[in-house]
Design an enzyme around this catalytic site. Structure first.
Site, PDB file in Angstrom:
ATOM      1  N   ARG A 176      11.332   3.773   3.080  1.00  0.00           N
ATOM      2  CA  ARG A 176      11.036   2.840   4.182  1.00  0.00           C
ATOM      3  C   ARG A 176      12.288   2.013   4.426  1.00  0.00           C
ATOM      4  O   ARG A 176      12.955   1.584   3.480  1.00  0.00           O
ATOM      5  CB  ARG A 176       9.870   1.924   3.802  1.00  0.00           C
ATOM      6  CG  ARG A 176       9.659   0.797   4.800  1.00  0.00           C
ATOM      7  CD  ARG A 176       8.410   0.004   4.532  1.00  0.00           C
ATOM      8  NE  ARG A 176       7.220   0.755   4.884  1.00  0.00           N
ATOM      9  CZ  ARG A 176       5.982   0.244   4.872  1.00  0.00           C
ATOM     10  NH1 ARG A 176       5.790  -1.012   4.513  1.00  0.00           N
ATOM     11  NH2 ARG A 176       4.953   0.993   5.213  1.00  0.00           N
ATOM     12  N   ARG A 217       0.800  -1.227   0.000  1.00  0.00           N
ATOM     13  CA  ARG A 217       0.000   0.000   0.000  1.00  0.00           C
ATOM     14  C   ARG A 217       0.832   1.276   0.000  1.00  0.00           C
ATOM     15  O   ARG A 217       0.599   2.196  -0.773  1.00  0.00           O
ATOM     16  CB  ARG A 217      -0.860   0.091   1.271  1.00  0.00           C
ATOM     17  CG  ARG A 217      -2.196  -0.496   1.197  1.00  0.00           C
ATOM     18  CD  ARG A 217      -2.535  -1.059   2.564  1.00  0.00           C
ATOM     19  NE  ARG A 217      -1.679  -2.204   2.795  1.00  0.00           N
ATOM     20  CZ  ARG A 217      -1.993  -3.433   2.419  1.00  0.00           C
ATOM     21  NH1 ARG A 217      -3.152  -3.678   1.926  1.00  0.00           N
ATOM     22  NH2 ARG A 217      -1.139  -4.431   2.583  1.00  0.00           N
ATOM     23  N   THR A 218       1.778   1.351   0.932  1.00  0.00           N
ATOM     24  CA  THR A 218       2.487   2.614   1.121  1.00  0.00           C
ATOM     25  C   THR A 218       3.278   2.962  -0.147  1.00  0.00           C
ATOM     26  O   THR A 218       3.215   4.076  -0.654  1.00  0.00           O
ATOM     27  CB  THR A 218       3.403   2.534   2.354  1.00  0.00           C
ATOM     28  OG1 THR A 218       2.619   2.069   3.445  1.00  0.00           O
ATOM     29  CG2 THR A 218       4.013   3.869   2.692  1.00  0.00           C
ATOM     30  N   LYS A 236      26.405  -3.326  -0.674  1.00  0.00           N
ATOM     31  CA  LYS A 236      27.854  -3.226  -0.951  1.00  0.00           C
ATOM     32  C   LYS A 236      28.546  -2.391   0.116  1.00  0.00           C
ATOM     33  O   LYS A 236      29.698  -2.015  -0.029  1.00  0.00           O
ATOM     34  CB  LYS A 236      28.079  -2.595  -2.324  1.00  0.00           C
ATOM     35  CG  LYS A 236      27.487  -3.383  -3.479  1.00  0.00           C
ATOM     36  CD  LYS A 236      27.815  -2.679  -4.794  1.00  0.00           C
ATOM     37  CE  LYS A 236      27.150  -3.360  -5.974  1.00  0.00           C
ATOM     38  NZ  LYS A 236      27.294  -2.565  -7.203  1.00  0.00           N
ATOM     39  N   HIS A 278       5.442   5.915  11.440  1.00  0.00           N
ATOM     40  CA  HIS A 278       4.879   5.788  10.086  1.00  0.00           C
ATOM     41  C   HIS A 278       3.919   6.977   9.938  1.00  0.00           C
ATOM     42  O   HIS A 278       2.698   6.823   9.952  1.00  0.00           O
ATOM     43  CB  HIS A 278       4.158   4.453   9.979  1.00  0.00           C
ATOM     44  CG  HIS A 278       3.767   4.041   8.598  1.00  0.00           C
ATOM     45  ND1 HIS A 278       3.811   4.900   7.510  1.00  0.00           N
ATOM     46  CD2 HIS A 278       3.322   2.854   8.111  1.00  0.00           C
ATOM     47  CE1 HIS A 278       3.411   4.243   6.434  1.00  0.00           C
ATOM     48  NE2 HIS A 278       3.107   3.002   6.775  1.00  0.00           N
TER      49      HIS A 278
HETATM   50  C1  NCD Z   1       1.890  -1.081   8.255  1.00  0.00           C
HETATM   51  C2  NCD Z   1       3.394  -0.885   8.355  1.00  0.00           C
HETATM   52  O1  NCD Z   1       4.119  -1.168   7.393  1.00  0.00           O
HETATM   53  O2  NCD Z   1       3.807  -0.426   9.405  1.00  0.00           O
HETATM   54  N1  NCD Z   1       1.472  -1.278   6.925  1.00  0.00           N
HETATM   55  C3  NCD Z   1       1.166  -0.177   6.177  1.00  0.00           C
HETATM   56  O3  NCD Z   1       2.036   0.600   5.826  1.00  0.00           O
HETATM   57  N2  NCD Z   1      -0.132   0.042   5.896  1.00  0.00           N
HETATM   58  C4  NCD Z   1       1.342  -2.079   9.202  1.00  0.00           C
HETATM   59  C5  NCD Z   1       1.845  -3.500   9.125  1.00  0.00           C
HETATM   60  O4  NCD Z   1       2.678  -3.855   8.291  1.00  0.00           O
HETATM   61  O5  NCD Z   1       1.358  -4.301   9.933  1.00  0.00           O
END
Ligand code: NCD
Length: 336
Positions: free
Chosen positions: A106, A56-57, A85, A134
């Protein structure tokens, strides 16, 4: 929130920033639904750097940028990047910020996105740094909460919310707790196994904001008088081994029968997703999919417009993107 800013933590937001963001997000809706299109970011490049699993993100940040007319370049997983590396985050940031106008990142380590941002020449958005924060998820969650409960005649001030599951490692609930500190008279019920309890710093922040916090291991009584049930996944990737995560998997299951028996009729069910639908976990049963109060897919739709709004504000086009509006030429099932 000013143009050009990094988005690293919810701590940098004030309540008026949230209002501006949500008003901008509302204006993005016709563009997200493809009723109109805009090319305001034509020529701009988003560097989408995901060194940890994401659906999703990553896709919604990329799509949000595309919907504003920009291009997206991606790197997924550490195996395919020069980090394997031995390249430092700072060097990677120097390089990638030469190729991009803005970067989403991320990474599995707490603090890594801030370290990267300090060497970046362009704004960086934290798409999740380990179990720390997040922020964009918390913003879309709060936007969803506001929309859902306003329709029920309530406001975020005075909100009643239960957060359930892995509150220790879940970065979405960490950022959401910080965000709720900007509001008044919130009642928060924190439901988790003791070993996965919400870290003290977030509990303290909520209490310092004057909120009422209850900590418990008991699900059914916790969901009986709340506006929002916010369920989360056991963050198995943060455990030493899978067997350890197995100890907690499936501890707090919500299904339609439990909802009907214990929740008020209008309680909104949320989850940042992915929900763990394996039989041993099944934290949000599929039999809830017919429940109109299940907001999980409204959350994901809202994620797109909130991320469009973030880009527009950071890149300073929030005042002008409508000037670049065009008609959509292709078939749009959303408008028939
Ligand atoms: C979450 C995350 O990555 O922190 N997912 C997301 O970005 N919607 C929650 C999760 O992975 O459980």
């Amino acid at each position: 929130m000013s143009g050009g800013a990094h988005i690293l933590s919810i701590e940098q937001f004030h309540r008026d920033d949230i209002e501006t963001l949500f008003i901008t997000a509302d204006r993005m809706e016709p563009y997200a639904q493809r009723r109109k299109m805009t090319r305001v970011l034509e020529g701009a490049i988003l560097g989408n750097m995901f060194f940890e699993a994401s659906t999703r993100t990553r896709i919604s940040f990329g799509s949000a940028f595309n919907l504003l007319g920009g291009e997206v370049r991606e790197s997924v997983g550490t195996e395919s990047s020069s980090l394997v590396k031995g390249e430092s985050l700072a060097d990677t940031a120097r390089v990638l910020s030469g190729y991009s106008d803005i970067i989403c990142m991320r990474h599995p380590l707490e603090g890594s996105v801030a370290e990267f941002a300090s060497a970046s020449r362009v704004p960086v958005i934290n798409g999740g740094d380990g179990s720390n924060e997040h922020p964009s998820q918390a913003l879309l969650d709060l936007y969803t909460i506001q929309k859902e409960i306003m329709a029920r005649g309530r406001t975020i001030d005075g909100l009643r919310i239960a957060m359930i599951g892995d509150l220790r490692y879940g970065r979405t609930v960490h950022s959401l707790c910080k965000l709720l500190c900007l509001y008044e008279r919130v009642r928060v019920v924190l439901v988790s196994p003791r070993e996965l309890a919400m870290p003290e710093q977030y509990v303290e922040a909520l209490q310092t904001a004057g909120h009422h916090v209850t900590i418990t291991e008991e699900l059914e009584s916790s969901i009986s008088s709340v506006d929002i049930v916010y369920s989360t996944r056991i963050q198995e990737e943060r455990f030493q081994d899978r067997q350890q995560a197995d100890l907690y998997r499936g501890r707090f299951r919500l299904n339609q029968a439990i909802y009907t028996r214990h929740c008020e009729p209008n309680t909104v069910i949320m989850h940042p997703l992915p929900r763990d639908s394996r039989a041993e976990a099944n934290e949000l049963d599929r039999d809830l999919d017919q429940n109109p109060n299940l907001a999980i897919f409204r959350q994901t739709d809202n994620g797109l417009i909130v991320r469009m709004a973030l880009f527009a504000l950071i890149l300073d086009v929030a005042g002008i993107f409508e000037n670049y509006a065009q008609d959509v030429r292709w078939y749009n099932p959303r408008i028939g």
